[in-house]
Enzyme design. Sequence first.
Site, PDB file in Angstrom:
ATOM      1  N   ALA A 112     -42.168 -36.502  48.257  1.00  0.00           N
ATOM      2  CA  ALA A 112     -42.014 -37.958  48.332  1.00  0.00           C
ATOM      3  C   ALA A 112     -42.850 -38.437  49.516  1.00  0.00           C
ATOM      4  O   ALA A 112     -42.687 -37.927  50.636  1.00  0.00           O
ATOM      5  CB  ALA A 112     -40.552 -38.329  48.535  1.00  0.00           C
ATOM      6  N   LYS A 113     -43.745 -39.369  49.257  1.00  0.00           N
ATOM      7  CA  LYS A 113     -44.625 -39.840  50.344  1.00  0.00           C
ATOM      8  C   LYS A 113     -43.886 -40.895  51.151  1.00  0.00           C
ATOM      9  O   LYS A 113     -44.071 -42.098  50.959  1.00  0.00           O
ATOM     10  CB  LYS A 113     -45.932 -40.388  49.748  1.00  0.00           C
TER      11      LYS A 113
END
Length: 319
Positions: A170-171
């Site tokens: 997840a950025k």
Amino acid sequence: FKIFISQRGIVASYMKEKGGEFVWFDGKLVKWEDAKVPIYTHALHYGTAVFEGIRAYAAKDSVYIFRLEDHMKRLHRSAQVYSISLKYSARELANATVELLQENKVKESCYIRPLTFVGLHGIDLNVTKDSPTHTVIITFPFAKYFKGEGIRACVSSWRRIHDSMTPPLAKAAGNYLNSILATQESKRNGYDESILLDIYGNVSEASGENIFVVRHDKMYTPYLADSALEGITRETVMMIAKDLGYEVIERQIARTELYMADEIFLTGTAAEIVPVTSIDDHPVGSGKEGPMTTSIREMYAKIVSAEAKEYLEWLTSVW
Ligand code: PMP
């Protein structure tokens, strides 16, 4: 007081020069100096934000945004992990980006940063789908991320965050504290970039790029499960490599393989394709960019500047 005013003025004009006049803020185009958030903003305290980094390239009388909707889809996937609600579809965000670049009269290559963050939720940590969120898109001119023909990298003493902690897939904004520690250390020690190992000691990724290693004419890149981001440039390179007839294998990579590699290169939206010419002061291969890296880098440059017919669908034309 006067100095304060004039300093604010300097900051204001500097930012305006760097970025466009407008930002996209929750569905509206607003002047950047009017895009304000309260100091109670949850994301400011806890890093509860997800974001993207996108590039647009000036070429052939237009500006082409590279894999725009794919980036917006990844933004959605990142938000989902943290139950951060995102009120705009990937398509809507893509259209908003084009509108923003047009409104800012962008005619040169630029960077685009969409960001979705938790707003006035209070100070508790139970972020849910009902927590207030905001989405902004900003854009500014952007040149080469790394200067020179190749970079000197080191293996960081910091380990990459693991999927069981704050998932690197997840950025999310908070993940970048890990990247910042690694970057600070590498710069302090005179290197251009840091390569992080995962908690088991296998090669994971660089502070802001994925990594590829060439050994015996084959290309290797770590599994996503080795604490790497699902990079859009990584995926692009895997497709280019296939088209060029190179074998690409996802597998675990031991640190020592970096010292034995024929070629190493990093991939990322900001960094593009960048050869690593030394690692912990050991020259990589000949100490210069290797032939497989060159052909991948040149093909990537063609694709993003609309010179490769078979990849035009990855580009969104602004003008
Ligand atoms: N890993 C990290 C930690 C990054 O920040 C980035 C940049 N987004 C990448 C890899 C490369 O991803 P992409 O190719 O999608 O830019």
